[in-house]
Design an enzyme around this catalytic site. Structure first.
Site, PDB file in Angstrom:
ATOM      1  N   CYS A   1     -11.974  -2.272 -10.881  1.00  0.00           N
ATOM      2  CA  CYS A   1     -13.420  -2.186 -11.089  1.00  0.00           C
ATOM      3  C   CYS A   1     -13.839  -3.481 -11.770  1.00  0.00           C
ATOM      4  O   CYS A   1     -13.030  -4.352 -12.042  1.00  0.00           O
ATOM      5  CB  CYS A   1     -13.745  -1.015 -12.014  1.00  0.00           C
ATOM      6  SG  CYS A   1     -13.114   0.554 -11.438  1.00  0.00           S
TER       7      CYS A   1
ATOM      8  N   ARG B   1     -15.059  -6.454  -6.507  1.00  0.00           N
ATOM      9  CA  ARG B   1     -14.023  -5.680  -7.216  1.00  0.00           C
ATOM     10  C   ARG B   1     -14.205  -4.172  -7.020  1.00  0.00           C
ATOM     11  O   ARG B   1     -13.369  -3.378  -7.391  1.00  0.00           O
ATOM     12  CB  ARG B   1     -14.056  -5.999  -8.713  1.00  0.00           C
ATOM     13  CG  ARG B   1     -13.809  -7.434  -9.089  1.00  0.00           C
ATOM     14  CD  ARG B   1     -13.892  -7.636 -10.578  1.00  0.00           C
ATOM     15  NE  ARG B   1     -12.795  -6.969 -11.255  1.00  0.00           N
ATOM     16  CZ  ARG B   1     -11.582  -7.524 -11.439  1.00  0.00           C
ATOM     17  NH1 ARG B   1     -11.356  -8.735 -10.970  1.00  0.00           N
ATOM     18  NH2 ARG B   1     -10.616  -6.886 -12.049  1.00  0.00           N
TER      19      ARG B   1
ATOM     20  N   TRP C   1     -14.525   0.917  -8.411  1.00  0.00           N
ATOM     21  CA  TRP C   1     -13.679   1.210  -7.246  1.00  0.00           C
ATOM     22  C   TRP C   1     -12.867   2.417  -7.684  1.00  0.00           C
ATOM     23  O   TRP C   1     -11.893   2.271  -8.426  1.00  0.00           O
ATOM     24  CB  TRP C   1     -12.796   0.022  -6.912  1.00  0.00           C
ATOM     25  CG  TRP C   1     -11.896   0.276  -5.742  1.00  0.00           C
ATOM     26  CD1 TRP C   1     -10.643   0.803  -5.763  1.00  0.00           C
ATOM     27  CD2 TRP C   1     -12.182   0.037  -4.363  1.00  0.00           C
ATOM     28  NE1 TRP C   1     -10.141   0.921  -4.515  1.00  0.00           N
ATOM     29  CE2 TRP C   1     -11.062   0.444  -3.621  1.00  0.00           C
ATOM     30  CE3 TRP C   1     -13.266  -0.476  -3.696  1.00  0.00           C
ATOM     31  CZ2 TRP C   1     -10.991   0.346  -2.239  1.00  0.00           C
ATOM     32  CZ3 TRP C   1     -13.198  -0.574  -2.300  1.00  0.00           C
ATOM     33  CH2 TRP C   1     -12.084  -0.157  -1.595  1.00  0.00           C
TER      34      TRP C   1
ATOM     35  N   ASN D   1     -12.027  -0.921 -16.903  1.00  0.00           N
ATOM     36  CA  ASN D   1     -11.311  -1.258 -15.666  1.00  0.00           C
ATOM     37  C   ASN D   1      -9.829  -1.067 -15.954  1.00  0.00           C
ATOM     38  O   ASN D   1      -9.301  -1.604 -16.922  1.00  0.00           O
ATOM     39  CB  ASN D   1     -11.577  -2.706 -15.250  1.00  0.00           C
ATOM     40  CG  ASN D   1     -10.687  -3.113 -14.072  1.00  0.00           C
ATOM     41  OD1 ASN D   1     -10.380  -2.291 -13.213  1.00  0.00           O
ATOM     42  ND2 ASN D   1     -10.233  -4.362 -14.065  1.00  0.00           N
ATOM     43  N   GLY D   2      -9.163  -0.276 -15.127  1.00  0.00           N
ATOM     44  CA  GLY D   2      -7.729  -0.071 -15.329  1.00  0.00           C
ATOM     45  C   GLY D   2      -7.361   1.378 -15.048  1.00  0.00           C
ATOM     46  O   GLY D   2      -8.142   2.133 -14.486  1.00  0.00           O
TER      47      GLY D   2
ATOM     48  N   GLU E   1       5.858  -7.159  10.102  1.00  0.00           N
ATOM     49  CA  GLU E   1       4.689  -7.452   9.259  1.00  0.00           C
ATOM     50  C   GLU E   1       4.473  -8.957   9.152  1.00  0.00           C
ATOM     51  O   GLU E   1       3.342  -9.440   9.244  1.00  0.00           O
ATOM     52  CB  GLU E   1       4.855  -6.807   7.886  1.00  0.00           C
ATOM     53  CG  GLU E   1       3.738  -7.093   6.911  1.00  0.00           C
ATOM     54  CD  GLU E   1       2.346  -6.725   7.414  1.00  0.00           C
ATOM     55  OE1 GLU E   1       2.230  -5.976   8.416  1.00  0.00           O
ATOM     56  OE2 GLU E   1       1.364  -7.221   6.842  1.00  0.00           O
TER      57      GLU E   1
ATOM     58  N   LYS F   1       0.988 -10.851  10.353  1.00  0.00           N
ATOM     59  CA  LYS F   1       0.217 -11.766   9.495  1.00  0.00           C
ATOM     60  C   LYS F   1      -0.037 -13.075  10.214  1.00  0.00           C
ATOM     61  O   LYS F   1      -1.151 -13.577  10.275  1.00  0.00           O
ATOM     62  CB  LYS F   1       0.981 -12.030   8.189  1.00  0.00           C
ATOM     63  CG  LYS F   1       1.060 -10.865   7.245  1.00  0.00           C
ATOM     64  CD  LYS F   1      -0.229 -10.550   6.533  1.00  0.00           C
ATOM     65  CE  LYS F   1      -1.152  -9.603   7.173  1.00  0.00           C
ATOM     66  NZ  LYS F   1      -0.848  -8.273   7.544  1.00  0.00           N
TER      67      LYS F   1
ATOM     68  N   GLU G   1      -2.380 -12.668  13.371  1.00  0.00           N
ATOM     69  CA  GLU G   1      -3.802 -12.309  13.198  1.00  0.00           C
ATOM     70  C   GLU G   1      -4.608 -13.404  12.511  1.00  0.00           C
ATOM     71  O   GLU G   1      -5.823 -13.460  12.673  1.00  0.00           O
ATOM     72  CB  GLU G   1      -3.959 -10.982  12.476  1.00  0.00           C
ATOM     73  CG  GLU G   1      -3.509 -10.926  11.035  1.00  0.00           C
ATOM     74  CD  GLU G   1      -3.769  -9.558  10.402  1.00  0.00           C
ATOM     75  OE1 GLU G   1      -4.811  -8.943  10.676  1.00  0.00           O
ATOM     76  OE2 GLU G   1      -2.922  -9.108   9.632  1.00  0.00           O
TER      77      GLU G   1
ATOM     78  N   HIS H   1      18.911  -8.115  24.670  1.00  0.00           N
ATOM     79  CA  HIS H   1      18.411  -7.205  25.722  1.00  0.00           C
ATOM     80  C   HIS H   1      17.143  -7.757  26.364  1.00  0.00           C
ATOM     81  O   HIS H   1      16.340  -7.004  26.908  1.00  0.00           O
ATOM     82  CB  HIS H   1      18.162  -5.824  25.118  1.00  0.00           C
ATOM     83  CG  HIS H   1      19.391  -5.205  24.567  1.00  0.00           C
ATOM     84  ND1 HIS H   1      20.396  -4.679  25.343  1.00  0.00           N
ATOM     85  CD2 HIS H   1      19.823  -5.101  23.281  1.00  0.00           C
ATOM     86  CE1 HIS H   1      21.381  -4.251  24.580  1.00  0.00           C
ATOM     87  NE2 HIS H   1      21.057  -4.473  23.320  1.00  0.00           N
TER      88      HIS H   1
ATOM     89  N   LYS I   1     -11.988  -5.623   8.950  1.00  0.00           N
ATOM     90  CA  LYS I   1     -11.098  -5.135   7.882  1.00  0.00           C
ATOM     91  C   LYS I   1     -10.729  -3.674   8.122  1.00  0.00           C
ATOM     92  O   LYS I   1      -9.606  -3.265   7.884  1.00  0.00           O
ATOM     93  CB  LYS I   1     -11.800  -5.263   6.516  1.00  0.00           C
ATOM     94  CG  LYS I   1     -10.911  -4.861   5.343  1.00  0.00           C
ATOM     95  CD  LYS I   1      -9.686  -5.734   5.247  1.00  0.00           C
ATOM     96  CE  LYS I   1      -8.718  -5.248   4.188  1.00  0.00           C
ATOM     97  NZ  LYS I   1      -7.403  -5.931   4.275  1.00  0.00           N
TER      98      LYS I   1
HETATM   99  C1  AGP Z   1      -3.467  -5.835   8.837  1.00  0.00           C
HETATM  100  O1  AGP Z   1      -3.434  -7.141   8.297  1.00  0.00           O
HETATM  101  C2  AGP Z   1      -4.706  -5.613   9.679  1.00  0.00           C
HETATM  102  N1  AGP Z   1      -5.871  -5.857   8.907  1.00  0.00           N
HETATM  103  C3  AGP Z   1      -4.683  -4.271  10.377  1.00  0.00           C
HETATM  104  O2  AGP Z   1      -3.519  -4.196  11.166  1.00  0.00           O
HETATM  105  C4  AGP Z   1      -4.708  -3.026   9.479  1.00  0.00           C
HETATM  106  O3  AGP Z   1      -3.492  -2.901   8.793  1.00  0.00           O
HETATM  107  C5  AGP Z   1      -4.901  -1.806  10.362  1.00  0.00           C
HETATM  108  O4  AGP Z   1      -6.151  -1.907  10.988  1.00  0.00           O
HETATM  109  C6  AGP Z   1      -4.815  -0.493   9.578  1.00  0.00           C
HETATM  110  O5  AGP Z   1      -5.835  -0.445   8.614  1.00  0.00           O
HETATM  111  P1  AGP Z   1      -5.801   0.757   7.546  1.00  0.00           P
HETATM  112  O6  AGP Z   1      -4.598   0.558   6.689  1.00  0.00           O
HETATM  113  O7  AGP Z   1      -7.086   0.604   6.795  1.00  0.00           O
HETATM  114  O8  AGP Z   1      -5.717   2.042   8.309  1.00  0.00           O
END
Ligand code: AGP
Length: 607
Positions: A2, A28, A75, A101-102, A479, A483, A486, A502, A602
């Site tokens: 927060c 935040r 938050w 905040n915490g 992962e 990163k 994307e 394979h 996002k």
């Molecule tokens: C990850 O860097 C991406 N922004 C995307 O794959 C994300 O993880 C995915 O859309 C899932 O989002 P969520 O965790 O909010 O469900």
């Protein structure tokens, strides 16, 4: 996470300044907000749920009098983000107001003790214990500072607090442990806030407040003491020349880099979940006949990693499933004995919620892990855990991924204990390492960031990357690849290293960078074989390996050394960090904005 702000002016009303300050703290948290002031020995307060500007339009947050004002933007981690749970919070007499905040870990026991003394609580928040503790101490002492000092000594967990009282309208008392709190020294008054951007408009002169310190702000100065022994702290101020835009990223060029560096703090909060919530979720998992780990994107990678943890620690079979595939794959099989552990940092991902809804219609038990306590996922879950990472502004998930792993690892260790499939010593050893993760991540960033920058420079023009790992490192590889994909838009592949022969190995030719995630775990010997395979085809080997692993370092063209003695099952948590940094610097060195990658949102709330 927060945001808090406190302002005490020499003259005039401080509420408009606090409101502007909260606007700068919206990154935040933004699910509720409030302001409190003291004027003519009377406490005024306005607060509501919703976004800051909506609340302001509704109740005019600047319309409260007095030169002494505190404000909060939330938050939510404990208590739904509605008006009653919004900060500031007050005591029974409505003369003390607190913003926080915490995460206060021992709030439930403190609340019980205070209720036994007759205090009446009206919210579900952890914060509300603070004004009541201060009120209780004010009965025993006659000054606010001493009451706050005694109260915070009883708190366990993280806090940044600003406290005002109508009985002492000439001061703000602040206290801090782990959650950030900065003091601003101005000509017109004194300021405190969660971070510099929020008060940079009023002063560029600051004094830091360190962990376990308490401060008294009056309109013309500040005094700081150690909470432990009241030792006076003398600290000189410093000046910053940031512009506001820079300051909101606290000097970082992008939110993504700030959030990568924030991971030691965000993981500390992920390790502060309430025991009874963790135990409740563990019980549901232990009772399930079949457990599906359902998520999308990065959250799916956390689920994939968790499936190794559950299997090896608790001998529990779980099925990690990409959310959009769940209904087609298991929709007709799922039923009343099924448990769906849905992981979603936003708690709003369409694919995940659709899978959850389908399973719910078939009487499955829904458990949620999310970063957003006000999300749909929490409303449709039988039980849920909030990972407490704070808002993540960068589209690419970084700190929320490692926090998900921390939460899932805690569940796996609890299941291991319930099921007694591994020794208590093994559990204790892993738990000790897990609780050291914030420090390990901090070390990792220090150990690897410069090397990663060099590699990003060296490979910036490459247009194909492979990420390979074995066992749980497969999740780390996936992962790391996501990163890079994307935010740099560069083609990249990731798969279990043994899969190379394979098919995928055919894509490898001279100079293709192949990144091996190679912790010192039971997969290491086989990974060495996979490295040899790739080397034979001219690949450029980049190894993430344990510090001093001379054999792997000798085989690699480049290597990134990681802290020693990281248990394989926890290795995705630190090993993903250099991959987050690699993606970030490759994007920046290619002139891209890592915070706003093309075509991505996002939270993907559409089919
Ligand atoms: C990850 O860097 C991406 N922004 C995307 O794959 C994300 O993880 C995915 O859309 C899932 O989002 P969520 O965790 O909010 O469900």
């Amino acid at each position: 996470m927060c945001g808090i702000t406190g302002i005490i002016l020499k003259k005039g009303n401080a509420a408009p300044l606090v409101y502007e300050s909260l606007k700068r703290l919206e990154y935040r948290g933004y699910d509720s907000a409030g302001i409190a002031s003291i004027d003519n020995l009377k406490l005024y307060m306005k607060k509501d749920s919703g976004k800051l500007d909506e609340i302001h339009k509704k109740i005019d947050l600047t319309d409260i009098p007095g030169p002494l004002v505190i404000g909060h933007i939330r938050w939510a981690t404990h208590g739904y983000p509605d008006k009653i749970n919004a900060h500031p919070h007050t005591d029974c007499t409505k003369t003390i107001a607190v913003v926080h905040n915490g995460v206060i870990e021992n709030f439930l026991e403190l609340r019980r003790e205070l209720e036994e003394k007759g205090h009446k609580f009206i919210t579900r928040t952890d914060t509300e214990v603070v004004p009541h503790l201060i009120e209780e101490e004010m009965n025993a002492t006659d000054d606010l500072y001493t009451a706050v000092l005694r109260a915070v000594r009883k708190l366990k967990g993280s806090y940044a607090l600003a406290i005002i009282s109508s009985s002492e309208p000439d001061k703000i008392v602040c206290a801090r442990n782990e959650s950030p709190l900065i003091i601003g020294v101005g000509k017109e008054g004194m300021y405190c806030s969660s971070d510099i951007p929020a008060i940079l408009e009023y002063t560029n002169k600051f004094i830091t407040l360190d962990n376990r310190e308490i401060a008294i702000l009056t309109h013309d100065g500040v005094s700081i003491r150690k909470i432990k022994d009241e030792q006076v702290v003398y600290r000189t101020s410093f000046e910053v020349d940031w512009d506001i835009e820079q300051a909101e990223k606290q000097g970082y060029p992008h939110f993504m880099l700030k959030e990568i560096h924030e991971q030691p703090d965000s993981l500390r909060d992920a390790l502060r979940l309430q025991e009874q919530y963790l135990d409740l979720v563990t019980t549901f998992l232990d009772r399930g006949r079949e457990i599906f780990l359902v998520a999308a994107g990065t959250s799916y990678h956390a689920c994939l990693a968790a499936s190794y943890m559950f299997s090896k620690l608790a001998k529990l079979t779980t099925y990690p499933v990409i959310a959009s595939e769940f209904i087609d794959r298991y929709g007709d099989a799922v039923g009343i004995d099924s448990v769906i552990l849905a992981v979603s940092q936003s708690g709003e991902t369409y694919d995940t919620l659709k899978a959850v809804d389908h399973a719910r219609m078939r009487a499955a038990t829904i458990i949620g892990i999310t970063n957003n306590v006000a999300s749909t996922l929490t409303r449709v879950s039988r039980a849920y855990l909030v990972q407490q990472s704070g808002p993540e502004i960068g589209v690419a998930a970084t700190k929320t991924f490692t926090a998900q792993l921390i939460v899932l690892a805690q569940l796996a260790l609890r299941l291991a204990k319930i099921r007694g499939k591994i020794s208590q010593d093994e559990i204790d050893e892993l738990k000790e390492k897990l609780y050291r993760m914030p420090e390990i991540i901090k070390e990792t960033i220090i150990m690897t960031e410069e090397k990663v920058k060099e590699l990003a420079e060296k490979y910036r023009d490459k247009n194909l990357f492979l990420f390979l790992g074995r066992g749980i490192s497969t999740a780390t590889a996936l992962e790391g690849r996501l990163k890079l994909l994307e935010i740099t838009y560069k083609p990249a592949l990731a798969f279990p290293a043994a899969e190379s022969k394979h098919g995928p190995i055919s894509i490898v030719e001279e100079g293709v960078p192949v990144i091996f995630i190679a912790p010192y775990d039971e997969t290491r010997k086989d990974v060495i074989g996979n490295i040899m395979e790739m080397k034979a085809r001219g690949a450029e080997i980049i190894a993430l390996c344990e510090e001093g692993d001379e054999e792997i370092k000798g085989l690699a063209d480049e290597y990134i050394e990681m802290s020693r003695d990281i248990p394989g099952l926890l290795s995705p948590i630190p090993y993903v960090v250099p991959l987050q940094l690699l993606a970030y610097y490759l994007a920046v060195y290619n002139g891209l904005d890592p915070d706003k990658p093309r075509n991505l949102a996002k939270s993907v709330t559409v089919p």
